[in-house]
Design a protein around this motif. Structure first.
Motif, PDB file in Angstrom:
ATOM      1  N   LEU A  28      50.766  45.358  50.879  1.00  0.00           N
ATOM      2  CA  LEU A  28      51.526  46.521  51.506  1.00  0.00           C
ATOM      3  C   LEU A  28      51.023  46.654  52.637  1.00  0.00           C
ATOM      4  O   LEU A  28      51.683  46.930  53.985  1.00  0.00           O
ATOM      5  CB  LEU A  28      51.244  47.755  50.618  1.00  0.00           C
ATOM      6  CG  LEU A  28      52.196  48.995  51.126  1.00  0.00           C
ATOM      7  CD1 LEU A  28      53.789  48.676  51.249  1.00  0.00           C
ATOM      8  CD2 LEU A  28      52.098  50.184  50.238  1.00  0.00           C
ATOM      9  N   ILE A  29      49.643  46.902  52.838  1.00  0.00           N
ATOM     10  CA  ILE A  29      49.010  47.267  54.077  1.00  0.00           C
ATOM     11  C   ILE A  29      49.198  46.209  55.157  1.00  0.00           C
ATOM     12  O   ILE A  29      49.229  46.451  56.484  1.00  0.00           O
ATOM     13  CB  ILE A  29      47.602  47.479  54.026  1.00  0.00           C
ATOM     14  CG1 ILE A  29      46.818  48.130  55.119  1.00  0.00           C
ATOM     15  CG2 ILE A  29      46.674  46.387  53.479  1.00  0.00           C
ATOM     16  CD1 ILE A  29      45.375  48.632  54.986  1.00  0.00           C
ATOM     17  N   GLY A  30      49.259  44.754  54.718  1.00  0.00           N
ATOM     18  CA  GLY A  30      49.520  43.733  55.715  1.00  0.00           C
ATOM     19  C   GLY A  30      50.912  43.824  56.525  1.00  0.00           C
ATOM     20  O   GLY A  30      51.209  43.624  57.465  1.00  0.00           O
ATOM     21  N   LYS A  31      51.994  44.227  55.487  1.00  0.00           N
ATOM     22  CA  LYS A  31      53.154  44.432  55.938  1.00  0.00           C
ATOM     23  C   LYS A  31      53.277  45.513  57.033  1.00  0.00           C
ATOM     24  O   LYS A  31      54.108  45.404  57.871  1.00  0.00           O
ATOM     25  CB  LYS A  31      54.127  44.722  54.615  1.00  0.00           C
ATOM     26  CG  LYS A  31      54.457  43.735  53.856  1.00  0.00           C
ATOM     27  CD  LYS A  31      55.620  44.049  52.446  1.00  0.00           C
ATOM     28  CE  LYS A  31      55.554  42.847  51.642  1.00  0.00           C
ATOM     29  NZ  LYS A  31      56.269  43.370  50.588  1.00  0.00           N
ATOM     30  N   TYR A  32      52.408  46.623  56.678  1.00  0.00           N
ATOM     31  CA  TYR A  32      52.435  47.592  57.803  1.00  0.00           C
ATOM     32  C   TYR A  32      52.042  47.114  58.837  1.00  0.00           C
ATOM     33  O   TYR A  32      52.212  47.539  60.040  1.00  0.00           O
ATOM     34  CB  TYR A  32      51.684  48.882  57.136  1.00  0.00           C
ATOM     35  CG  TYR A  32      51.673  49.986  57.985  1.00  0.00           C
ATOM     36  CD1 TYR A  32      52.700  50.704  58.287  1.00  0.00           C
ATOM     37  CD2 TYR A  32      50.073  50.496  58.534  1.00  0.00           C
ATOM     38  CE1 TYR A  32      52.661  52.136  59.047  1.00  0.00           C
ATOM     39  CE2 TYR A  32      50.421  51.385  59.423  1.00  0.00           C
ATOM     40  CZ  TYR A  32      51.236  52.221  59.656  1.00  0.00           C
ATOM     41  OH  TYR A  32      51.182  53.175  60.243  1.00  0.00           O
ATOM     42  N   TYR A  33      50.835  46.211  58.942  1.00  0.00           N
ATOM     43  CA  TYR A  33      50.220  45.967  59.999  1.00  0.00           C
ATOM     44  C   TYR A  33      51.256  44.789  60.769  1.00  0.00           C
ATOM     45  O   TYR A  33      51.312  45.020  61.911  1.00  0.00           O
ATOM     46  CB  TYR A  33      48.989  45.084  59.698  1.00  0.00           C
ATOM     47  CG  TYR A  33      48.083  45.897  59.628  1.00  0.00           C
ATOM     48  CD1 TYR A  33      47.618  47.159  59.983  1.00  0.00           C
ATOM     49  CD2 TYR A  33      46.590  45.261  58.943  1.00  0.00           C
ATOM     50  CE1 TYR A  33      46.459  47.825  59.670  1.00  0.00           C
ATOM     51  CE2 TYR A  33      45.596  46.063  58.541  1.00  0.00           C
ATOM     52  CZ  TYR A  33      45.656  47.469  58.965  1.00  0.00           C
ATOM     53  OH  TYR A  33      44.435  48.210  58.618  1.00  0.00           O
ATOM     54  N   ILE A  34      52.088  44.143  60.118  1.00  0.00           N
ATOM     55  CA  ILE A  34      52.958  43.113  60.827  1.00  0.00           C
ATOM     56  C   ILE A  34      53.918  43.981  61.507  1.00  0.00           C
ATOM     57  O   ILE A  34      54.443  43.619  62.536  1.00  0.00           O
ATOM     58  CB  ILE A  34      53.439  42.161  59.810  1.00  0.00           C
ATOM     59  CG1 ILE A  34      52.396  41.291  59.391  1.00  0.00           C
ATOM     60  CG2 ILE A  34      54.423  41.228  60.239  1.00  0.00           C
ATOM     61  CD1 ILE A  34      51.657  40.322  60.454  1.00  0.00           C
TER      62      ILE A  34
END
Length: 469
Positions: A296-302
């Motif tokens: 989820l945090i990776g999606k937010y970063y992307i």
């Protein structure tokens, strides 16, 4: 004095009798041990009939979670394993041995079930810890052994760092089938009473389930007991070290639109923010397993990086509009109406060099402007008064008429030059006004995209927090 002496004497006698009893019990224990293991073999199942099933009861106590390696998907735990079974050849009548109820002997002297952890992920296939067992007079054997296990665990990081994990610990006999050794769980769940609190994970349960599986290689059933460890990650560390910095950095991206175009830092701010987010993205990627499920945090970063890339591209386009200059085409009529008339009022954008106090200053300067206008009108009246006699001068006879004609030609040349200068000034003002209009268009677009990106960042942050809850 006599009473105290009698009391001390009785105390000494009691202690002495206790030592005598222990010595006698130790003597019987030694004799019992010799008789039990005289013809005993720990190589075969301890049953009187080979068709008899030997039941083993298993109980697991979780003491500590030593490590959860998400990248390699390995759970390291410290367990206390209790196994209980009955040995048909290790029984005695306790009355024949001075009431001796149980003895403690090394576990390698008796037959032990070959119960192993099926999903073990450790290269070390060492023997179990050789702790003592408790042998009761009815043949019941209780074996408590500590173990540090490394088990494979399928880690789902889709909601990292707000994720929950379920790791299975499956125990069963490696060589005996269910018709020879049957395994049962003594409790409905693992024992968590002695669990040492972990800094990263919360334990929400450890239910136990008995399964009977028939494998393709064999027709016999193979029972096992599976303990499911339910873990919930403590996300405070990741919120303050990964999520909150990203959130603050992402709010800097829309502020790039608020920077003046002449500052020369609009594009560099977007690039700097993009590089900072890339560093955080690499930190998350290093700790996560290579999987199709993006955290989820990776999606937010992307999503944030995509937004910052778009904002940087828009900033470059808007800066080109800002520096259009006088050589550009005039502002289209639709842009003049939509952007300069309506949107500029909505986003409180004033002309270049103007601010919210400009109108007040204009009002304060109104008397001076009136004086200047009146002076200009007087000069214009004088000029018109001079032109009227010149126009009538053609009817004056003699030399006065020639002087007037010569003066008139000079004034005509002077007026032509003044009109040329005035036309140049008007063209310069028109070109300057054209550049000012394009700068105002760029400024309005800056404010518009600034609020659009602020709203996008806000909703992305709310979405991430909503997923966590």
């Amino acid at each position: 004095m006599k009473l105290s002496f009698a009391f001390n004497l009785s105390l000494v006698f009691a202690v002495g009798m206790l030592h005598v009893a222990k010595a006698a019990q130790g003597k019987y224990a030694q004799m019992l041990f010799n008789e039990l293991f005289e013809d005993y073999s720990n190589a075969l199942r301890p049953v009187e009939d080979t068709d008899t099933v030997l039941n083993v009861t298993l109980q697991i106590t979780l003491s500590q979670i030593k490590d959860m390696d998400e990248r390699n998907q390995i759970l390291t735990a410290y367990l206390w394993i209790r196994q209980t079974w009955y040995d048909a050849y290790l029984k005695w009548d306790k009355d024949e041995y001075d009431g001796l109820d149980s003895i403690r002997i090394p576990s390698n002297l008796v037959w032990r079930p070959d119960i192993v952890l099926y999903n073990k992920a450790d290269d070390d296939f060492s023997e179990p810890v050789n702790t003592n067992i408790v042998l009761r007079h009815d043949g019941k054997i209780t074996w408590d052994a500590p173990a540090i296990t490394k088990s494979s665990c399928v880690v789902d990081v889709s909601y990292f760092p707000f994720d929950s994990q379920e790791c299975n610990l499956t125990f069963g006999s490696w060589t005996y089938n269910g018709n020879q050794v049957d395994i049962f769980n003594s409790l409905d769940s693992g024992d968590l009473s002695d669990f040492i609190e972990d800094v990263e994970w919360e334990i929400h349960g450890m239910p136990a389930v008995r399964n009977v599986i028939t494998y393709g290689c064999c027709s016999e059933p193979y029972p096992d007991v599976t303990f499911t460890l339910i873990l919930k990650r403590k996300s405070s560390f990741y919120i303050f070290n990964l999520l909150l910095p990203c959130l603050l950095i992402s709010f800097l991206a829309p502020l790039g639109f608020y920077l003046p175009a002449d500052s020369g830092e609009k594009v560099s701010l977007g690039v700097t923010v993009l590089l900072a987010l890339t560093v955080f993205q690499l930190m998350v990627a290093e700790s996560m397993p290579p999987s199709e499920n993006v955290p989820l945090i990776g999606k937010y970063y992307i999503a944030t990086m995509t937004m910052i890339t778009a904002s940087t591209a828009l900033t470059i386009i808007i800066m080109n509009i800002h520096y259009c200059g006088s050589g550009a085409k005039p502002v289209p009529q639709w842009a003049r109406v939509v952007i300069l008339d309506y949107m500029s009022k909505i986003f409180f954008v004033y002309d270049v060099g103007e601010n919210c106090t400009s109108l007040q200053r204009v009002k304060e300067q109104d008397p001076k402007v009136e004086k200047m206008n009146s002076a200009c009108r007087k000069d214009q009246d004088r000029y018109e008064g001079m032109r009227r006699p010149l126009a009538k001068g053609s009817g004056v006879p003699g030399e006065n008429a020639r002087d007037i004609v010569s003066c008139c030609s000079c004034y005509r040349i002077l007026i032509k030059n003044i009109e040329y200068i005035a036309s140049c000034v008007r063209r310069h003002k028109a070109n300057h006004a054209k550049g000012v209009e394009w700068k105002k268009v760029a400024k309005v677009m800056d404010r518009f995209f600034m609020w659009i990106f602020f709203i996008m960042v806000f909703f992305m942050s709310v979405l991430v927090i909503g997923k966590a809850l």
